[in-house]
Design an enzyme around this catalytic site. Structure first.
Site, short mmCIF file in Angstrom:
data_model
loop_
_atom_site.label_atom_id
_atom_site.label_comp_id
_atom_site.label_asym_id
_atom_site.label_seq_id
_atom_site.Cartn_x
_atom_site.Cartn_y
_atom_site.Cartn_z
N LYS A 63 12.86 22.03 -14.45
CA LYS A 63 14.00 20.68 -14.35
C LYS A 63 13.98 19.71 -14.25
O LYS A 63 14.47 18.74 -13.28
CB LYS A 63 14.69 21.02 -13.09
CG LYS A 63 14.78 23.05 -13.26
CD LYS A 63 16.39 23.00 -13.22
CE LYS A 63 16.81 24.84 -12.74
NZ LYS A 63 15.66 25.61 -12.38
N ALA A 65 14.54 15.97 -15.46
CA ALA A 65 16.11 15.00 -15.40
C ALA A 65 14.96 13.20 -14.87
O ALA A 65 15.64 13.20 -14.37
CB ALA A 65 16.63 15.28 -14.58
N PRO A 180 20.86 44.15 -14.59
CA PRO A 180 20.07 43.96 -16.09
C PRO A 180 20.90 44.49 -17.04
O PRO A 180 21.52 45.39 -17.02
CB PRO A 180 18.87 44.64 -15.21
CG PRO A 180 18.82 44.46 -14.23
CD PRO A 180 19.87 44.74 -13.59
N GLY A 181 20.39 43.77 -18.22
CA GLY A 181 21.01 43.72 -19.48
C GLY A 181 22.94 43.16 -19.67
O GLY A 181 23.35 43.56 -20.42
N GLY A 194 13.22 37.84 -10.28
CA GLY A 194 12.70 36.95 -9.56
C GLY A 194 12.24 38.06 -8.67
O GLY A 194 11.79 39.33 -8.84
#
Lengths: 223, 223
Positions: A63, A65, A180-181, A194
Site C-alpha cells: 500500500k 503512499a 466467492p464469485g 486469505g
C-alpha cells in the site's frame, strides 16, 4: 480469477507457515499477494524464495503512499525479487507521486495497481467521497489494475463503469464477508482470498472449493 | 527540533552508510525517521541495531495506509525493535483503520503520527481538498503528532490553528526547498532534514549548522 492473500497469523514461524501454504496451492491460484507484516517478518530475500513457488502473478501489497521518489526506491527493491505487480494508493495524487511510480513501473515491467476504495468502514469517511478523483488518477496513470472491495458490490460496479479497461482486484472475500464469485459477477477480474484458504485444515481443498463457487456463480450471472 | 531522515542512496551498503551517519549525529538530533526502502534493504533487526545509536525519538515512516488489523500487525513488529512513533495516513479514515491503530499504539506505548498533507504537487489534487477531514481524523484519534510540509507554510499554519495540541513534524527542509527554521516559525514542532545532512561531507557540521539556523530564525520570529 483467484488471488491468494498470504498473511501469516501472529506467533507462527512465518516462513515455514507460508511455504507450506505455497506448496499446497501455488499451482492452483492465479496469483499471490503478500503484505508488509510478512515482509517485516522474513525479509525481502526470503519473500522472493517463497514467491518463486507460485505460478501466477506475484503482487506486493505494501500500500505504497509516499512521494514518487520514495515509492520508486521501494519499487526497485521489490522488482529485484521478482514481484510482478505493486499496489499503491491513488490518493497521494498524480503529480510527483503516481506519475513517477507509473513511469518506473513501465521501465521495470512491473504492473501498477492502485487502491480506489477499501473494505473497512472508514473508507466511506474520506476515500469514497473522492472516488471519482481516485479513479481519475488510475485513468491518468493507465494503471494495469485497481483495488475495490468485494464487500461493497455497488462500488465494484461503479469502478467497472468508470474504468472499462482496468483489471479490478477485490479483497474482502471469505472471512470478511463476501461470497466467492459475487465480485466477479459485479465486474471484477480477480477475487483476493486469505484466511478462508490459509486457515483451512486443507488449504488445497478450500482453494478448489472457492474456484468451484466462482465458476458456478459466473455460470449463472453470465448466462 | 531537528529530526534526521535517514534514507540511504541507492548503490551503497545501506547498513554501514546509515551507521556512519548515526554515529556522527546520533547525539545531536532530537529524533530519527527511517523509511521503507531502508527496512527492505537491511531488515527489521538491523534497523533496531541502527536506531539504538540515536538518543531521541525513533520514528518509523512506513506511511501505513491499510485496514486497522493489518496496520496493527505492522505496528507490533515495529514496537518490538524499539520504535517510539509510527507514521500512518489519516486518509484511510477512522473506523476500522486509525481507531484500531490508535488504540494499539496506546497499549504498546508507541506515539501515533498522522499525515495530513504532503510536500509533492499531487498532494493538492486530492489530499488538500479534504484536509479538514484529515485533520479531523487526527483529532478523533488524539494523535500525538501530524505531518505537514515545510515547503508550504500556509498549510503548516492552518494545521497549527486546527490542532493546537498536536506536534507538527515537517519534511521538505533542505534539498526539497524549505529553509531550516521557517516551518518552526509557522508553528511546527520538528523539522525533518535528510540529504542536507546525510549527503554532506561532514554530517555533524551540517547538523550543527541546521540547529544554529533554527535557533536564529526562532529568535527573530518569536521576538
Amino acid at each position: 480469477l483467484l488471488i491468494l492473500a498470504l498473511d501469516p497469523p501472529t506467533g507462527v514461524d512465518a516462513f515455514s507457515w507460508s511455504m507450506r501454504i505455497a506448496e499446497e496451492v501455488g499451482d492452483l491460484v492465479h496469483g499471490v499477494k503478500i503484505g508488509l507484516p510478512l515482509v517485516l517478518d522474513i525479509g525481502l530475500q526470503r519473500v522472493g524464495d517463497l514467491l518463486s513457488v507460485f505460478k501466477g502473478i506475484k503482487i506486493a501489497d505494501l500500500k505504497l503512499a509516499d512521494i514518487g521518489d520514495v515509492m520508486c526506491l521501494t519499487l526497485e527493491r521489490l522488482a529485484s525479487i521478482g514481484i510482478d505487480a505493486v499496489i499503491a494508493h491513488a490518493f497521494v495524487g498524480f503529480r510527483g507521486a503516481i506519475d513517477k511510480l507509473s513511469s518506473r513501473c513501465r521501465e521495470l515491467g512491473v504492473k501498477l495497481i492502485l487502491v480506489v476504495s477499501m473494505s473497512h468502514p472508514g473508507s466511506s469517511e474520506i476515500m469514497d467521497e473522492v472516488i471519482d478523483k481516485l479513479v481519475d488518477v488510475a485513468r491518468r496513470a493507465c494503471a494495469w489494475g485497481v483495488v475495490a472491495p468485494a464487500t461493497r458490490l455497488d462500488v465494484v460496479r461503479y469502478v467497472r463503469s468508470q474504468l472499462p479497461e482496468a483489471k479490478i482486484l477485490c479483497p474482502g472475500v471469505g472471512v470478511q464477508g463476501a461470497s466467492p464469485g459475487d465480485a466477479l459477477c459485479a465486474g471484477a477480474d480477480y477475487e483476493i482470498v486469505g484466511r478462508l484458504i490459509t486457515r483451512s485444515d486443507s488449504p488445497r481443498r478450500s482453494a478448489l472449493e472457492v474456484l468451484e463457487m466462482q465458476r458456478k456463480k459466473l455460470a449463472i450471472c453470465r448466462r
